[in-house]
Design a protein around this motif. Structure first.
Motif, PDB file in Angstrom:
ATOM      1  N   GLU A 259      92.614  13.223  99.065  1.00  0.00           N
ATOM      2  CA  GLU A 259      93.995  13.780  98.982  1.00  0.00           C
ATOM      3  C   GLU A 259      94.030  14.908  97.743  1.00  0.00           C
ATOM      4  O   GLU A 259      94.429  16.059  98.042  1.00  0.00           O
ATOM      5  CB  GLU A 259      95.377  12.865  98.804  1.00  0.00           C
ATOM      6  N   ALA A 260      93.491  14.317  96.666  1.00  0.00           N
ATOM      7  CA  ALA A 260      93.411  15.487  95.594  1.00  0.00           C
ATOM      8  C   ALA A 260      92.218  16.424  95.825  1.00  0.00           C
ATOM      9  O   ALA A 260      92.626  17.638  95.178  1.00  0.00           O
ATOM     10  CB  ALA A 260      93.015  14.498  94.276  1.00  0.00           C
ATOM     11  N   ARG A 261      91.140  16.011  96.434  1.00  0.00           N
ATOM     12  CA  ARG A 261      90.314  17.048  96.713  1.00  0.00           C
ATOM     13  C   ARG A 261      90.935  18.120  97.515  1.00  0.00           C
ATOM     14  O   ARG A 261      90.500  19.591  97.518  1.00  0.00           O
ATOM     15  CB  ARG A 261      89.033  16.514  97.525  1.00  0.00           C
ATOM     16  N   THR A 262      91.940  18.136  98.330  1.00  0.00           N
ATOM     17  CA  THR A 262      92.656  19.244  99.121  1.00  0.00           C
ATOM     18  C   THR A 262      93.721  19.804  98.483  1.00  0.00           C
ATOM     19  O   THR A 262      94.361  20.924  98.886  1.00  0.00           O
ATOM     20  CB  THR A 262      93.116  18.457 100.440  1.00  0.00           C
ATOM     21  N   SER A 263      94.516  19.112  97.355  1.00  0.00           N
ATOM     22  CA  SER A 263      95.655  19.599  96.733  1.00  0.00           C
ATOM     23  C   SER A 263      95.507  20.086  95.364  1.00  0.00           C
ATOM     24  O   SER A 263      96.210  21.166  95.089  1.00  0.00           O
ATOM     25  CB  SER A 263      96.771  18.372  96.739  1.00  0.00           C
ATOM     26  N   GLU A 264      94.338  19.716  94.619  1.00  0.00           N
ATOM     27  CA  GLU A 264      94.289  20.223  93.317  1.00  0.00           C
ATOM     28  C   GLU A 264      93.608  21.578  93.282  1.00  0.00           C
ATOM     29  O   GLU A 264      92.373  21.964  94.008  1.00  0.00           O
ATOM     30  CB  GLU A 264      93.418  19.507  92.528  1.00  0.00           C
ATOM     31  N   PRO A 265      94.131  22.463  92.732  1.00  0.00           N
ATOM     32  CA  PRO A 265      93.428  24.008  92.809  1.00  0.00           C
ATOM     33  C   PRO A 265      92.133  23.904  92.144  1.00  0.00           C
ATOM     34  O   PRO A 265      91.265  24.867  92.381  1.00  0.00           O
ATOM     35  CB  PRO A 265      94.347  24.767  91.946  1.00  0.00           C
ATOM     36  N   ASN A 266      91.790  23.307  91.069  1.00  0.00           N
ATOM     37  CA  ASN A 266      90.380  23.468  90.337  1.00  0.00           C
ATOM     38  C   ASN A 266      90.159  21.902  90.268  1.00  0.00           C
ATOM     39  O   ASN A 266      90.873  20.922  89.422  1.00  0.00           O
ATOM     40  CB  ASN A 266      90.620  23.991  89.035  1.00  0.00           C
ATOM     41  N   ASP A 267      88.596  21.493  90.158  1.00  0.00           N
ATOM     42  CA  ASP A 267      87.935  20.339  89.704  1.00  0.00           C
ATOM     43  C   ASP A 267      88.950  19.129  89.609  1.00  0.00           C
ATOM     44  O   ASP A 267      89.348  18.338  88.899  1.00  0.00           O
ATOM     45  CB  ASP A 267      87.950  20.409  88.287  1.00  0.00           C
ATOM     46  N   SER A 268      89.181  18.724  91.114  1.00  0.00           N
ATOM     47  CA  SER A 268      89.715  17.325  91.464  1.00  0.00           C
ATOM     48  C   SER A 268      88.946  16.065  91.031  1.00  0.00           C
ATOM     49  O   SER A 268      89.553  15.273  90.716  1.00  0.00           O
ATOM     50  CB  SER A 268      89.964  17.408  92.833  1.00  0.00           C
ATOM     51  N   ASN A 269      87.703  16.604  90.668  1.00  0.00           N
ATOM     52  CA  ASN A 269      86.852  15.421  90.160  1.00  0.00           C
ATOM     53  C   ASN A 269      86.827  15.337  88.514  1.00  0.00           C
ATOM     54  O   ASN A 269      86.380  14.571  88.221  1.00  0.00           O
ATOM     55  CB  ASN A 269      85.316  15.482  90.544  1.00  0.00           C
ATOM     56  N   ALA A 270      87.707  16.045  87.939  1.00  0.00           N
ATOM     57  CA  ALA A 270      87.916  16.117  86.338  1.00  0.00           C
ATOM     58  C   ALA A 270      88.450  14.596  85.964  1.00  0.00           C
ATOM     59  O   ALA A 270      89.328  14.373  86.522  1.00  0.00           O
ATOM     60  CB  ALA A 270      88.473  17.117  85.804  1.00  0.00           C
ATOM     61  N   MET A 271      87.883  14.205  84.970  1.00  0.00           N
ATOM     62  CA  MET A 271      88.516  12.788  84.344  1.00  0.00           C
ATOM     63  C   MET A 271      88.401  12.881  82.979  1.00  0.00           C
ATOM     64  O   MET A 271      87.375  13.323  82.372  1.00  0.00           O
ATOM     65  CB  MET A 271      87.632  11.660  84.985  1.00  0.00           C
ATOM     66  N   ALA A 272      89.430  12.292  82.484  1.00  0.00           N
ATOM     67  CA  ALA A 272      89.464  12.090  80.818  1.00  0.00           C
ATOM     68  C   ALA A 272      88.574  10.883  80.647  1.00  0.00           C
ATOM     69  O   ALA A 272      88.733   9.847  81.225  1.00  0.00           O
ATOM     70  CB  ALA A 272      90.678  11.971  80.264  1.00  0.00           C
ATOM     71  N   LEU A 273      87.606  11.057  79.543  1.00  0.00           N
ATOM     72  CA  LEU A 273      86.675   9.918  79.313  1.00  0.00           C
ATOM     73  C   LEU A 273      87.050   9.590  77.968  1.00  0.00           C
ATOM     74  O   LEU A 273      86.710  10.401  76.899  1.00  0.00           O
ATOM     75  CB  LEU A 273      85.414  10.391  79.333  1.00  0.00           C
ATOM     76  N   ALA A 274      87.602   8.301  77.702  1.00  0.00           N
ATOM     77  CA  ALA A 274      87.660   8.159  76.316  1.00  0.00           C
ATOM     78  C   ALA A 274      86.917   7.073  75.901  1.00  0.00           C
ATOM     79  O   ALA A 274      86.290   6.075  76.577  1.00  0.00           O
ATOM     80  CB  ALA A 274      89.184   7.375  76.189  1.00  0.00           C
ATOM     81  N   THR A 275      86.241   7.211  74.549  1.00  0.00           N
ATOM     82  CA  THR A 275      85.253   6.551  73.932  1.00  0.00           C
ATOM     83  C   THR A 275      85.828   6.119  72.708  1.00  0.00           C
ATOM     84  O   THR A 275      86.766   6.746  72.061  1.00  0.00           O
ATOM     85  CB  THR A 275      83.919   7.097  74.043  1.00  0.00           C
ATOM     86  N   ALA A 276      85.033   5.244  71.958  1.00  0.00           N
ATOM     87  CA  ALA A 276      85.334   4.928  70.585  1.00  0.00           C
ATOM     88  C   ALA A 276      83.823   4.574  70.025  1.00  0.00           C
ATOM     89  O   ALA A 276      83.113   4.163  70.543  1.00  0.00           O
ATOM     90  CB  ALA A 276      86.194   3.695  70.552  1.00  0.00           C
ATOM     91  N   ASP A 277      83.842   5.293  68.494  1.00  0.00           N
ATOM     92  CA  ASP A 277      82.511   4.879  67.863  1.00  0.00           C
ATOM     93  C   ASP A 277      82.448   3.434  67.492  1.00  0.00           C
ATOM     94  O   ASP A 277      83.249   2.673  67.477  1.00  0.00           O
ATOM     95  CB  ASP A 277      82.309   5.835  66.891  1.00  0.00           C
ATOM     96  N   ALA A 278      81.466   3.194  66.630  1.00  0.00           N
ATOM     97  CA  ALA A 278      81.289   1.727  66.013  1.00  0.00           C
ATOM     98  C   ALA A 278      82.360   1.218  65.244  1.00  0.00           C
ATOM     99  O   ALA A 278      82.688   0.067  65.048  1.00  0.00           O
ATOM    100  CB  ALA A 278      79.939   1.746  65.268  1.00  0.00           C
ATOM    101  N   ASP A 279      83.064   2.137  64.333  1.00  0.00           N
ATOM    102  CA  ASP A 279      84.186   1.831  63.883  1.00  0.00           C
ATOM    103  C   ASP A 279      85.641   1.818  64.420  1.00  0.00           C
ATOM    104  O   ASP A 279      86.586   1.790  63.920  1.00  0.00           O
ATOM    105  CB  ASP A 279      84.261   2.869  62.712  1.00  0.00           C
ATOM    106  N   GLY A 280      85.490   2.062  65.856  1.00  0.00           N
ATOM    107  CA  GLY A 280      86.816   1.913  66.567  1.00  0.00           C
ATOM    108  C   GLY A 280      87.482   3.374  66.462  1.00  0.00           C
ATOM    109  O   GLY A 280      88.592   3.532  67.175  1.00  0.00           O
ATOM    110  N   ARG A 281      87.136   4.553  66.024  1.00  0.00           N
ATOM    111  CA  ARG A 281      87.470   5.724  66.060  1.00  0.00           C
ATOM    112  C   ARG A 281      87.676   6.361  67.492  1.00  0.00           C
ATOM    113  O   ARG A 281      86.381   6.651  67.759  1.00  0.00           O
ATOM    114  CB  ARG A 281      86.997   6.589  64.950  1.00  0.00           C
ATOM    115  N   PRO A 282      88.683   6.803  67.981  1.00  0.00           N
ATOM    116  CA  PRO A 282      88.588   7.151  69.459  1.00  0.00           C
ATOM    117  C   PRO A 282      88.369   8.699  69.589  1.00  0.00           C
ATOM    118  O   PRO A 282      88.666   9.305  68.717  1.00  0.00           O
ATOM    119  CB  PRO A 282      89.987   6.915  70.073  1.00  0.00           C
TER     120      PRO A 282
END
Length: 193
Positions: free
Chosen positions: A15-38
């Motif tokens: 449904e998103a691939r038909t409704s989103e105007p740009n990059d329906s496959n875009a996703m936020a990627l959250a990581t953290a380093d070894a000290d836990g800083r996001p």
């Protein structure tokens, strides 16, 4: 209503691939380093299925360093046009070289050359330096196939938690949470909005 989170993802993603105007496959990627800083940034989903959710990057990038130090991530798809989001949490691991090669071969030639030219996340003295590196990569591969750089590849997030959020009137949203059971099935529960 599906109680299979992967089937539900497929439905919402279609449904998103038909409704989103740009990059329906875009996703936020959250990581953290070894000290836990996001750290969080947008990446593009390039494959998904019951084995996980795949994205690609330069393995010398900041995000790759954080993935190596702390291989647990969170993903967020936000489809504003549908007033929906999906949150996914779990461990991440590199995909095989064969899988990275196969995906790299589908990229446009300029995107392939850009992968060779970029020291992703490293300081850049001037745009002209990057453009010169791109031109050098174009000359290097003139008349031949652009091979995947050894420092570029994919990662697969194996979900341990998948939440589907649907906007409702008066902020009475619907939140469905799926978590895996030991037998490979998924348990579904609800969360307060």
């Amino acid at each position: 209503m599906s109680n299979d989170p992967f089937a539900l993802f497929d439905t919402w993603y279609a449904e998103a691939r038909t409704s989103e105007p740009n990059d329906s496959n875009a996703m936020a990627l959250a990581t953290a380093d070894a000290d836990g800083r996001p750290s969080v940034r947008m990446v593009l989903l390039k494959g998904h299925g019951r084995d996980g959710f795949v994205f690609y990057t330069n393995r010398g990038s900041r995000k790759a360093g954080e993935l190596a130090a702390n291989p647990h991530v969170a993903l967020l798809f936000h489809w504003k046009s549908l007033r929906r989001q999906i949150r996914i949490e779990g461990p991440v691991a590199p995909v095989t070289d064969a899988e990275s090669d196969a995906y790299f071969a589908t990229r446009s030639r300029d995107s392939q050359l850009g992968a060779w030219a970029s020291d992703q996340s490293r300081p850049l003295d001037a745009r002209a330096t990057f453009e010169a590196r791109f031109d050098a990569a174009r000359a290097r591969f003139d008349g031949q196939e652009v091979t995947r750089p050894p420092f570029w590849g994919g990662y697969r997030v194996t979900p341990q938690r998948i939440e589907f959020w649907q906007d409702r009137a008066h902020r009475l949203h619907e939140r469905r949470l799926f978590t895996p059971a030991a037998d490979g099935t998924w348990h579904e529960g609800l969360l307060y909005p």
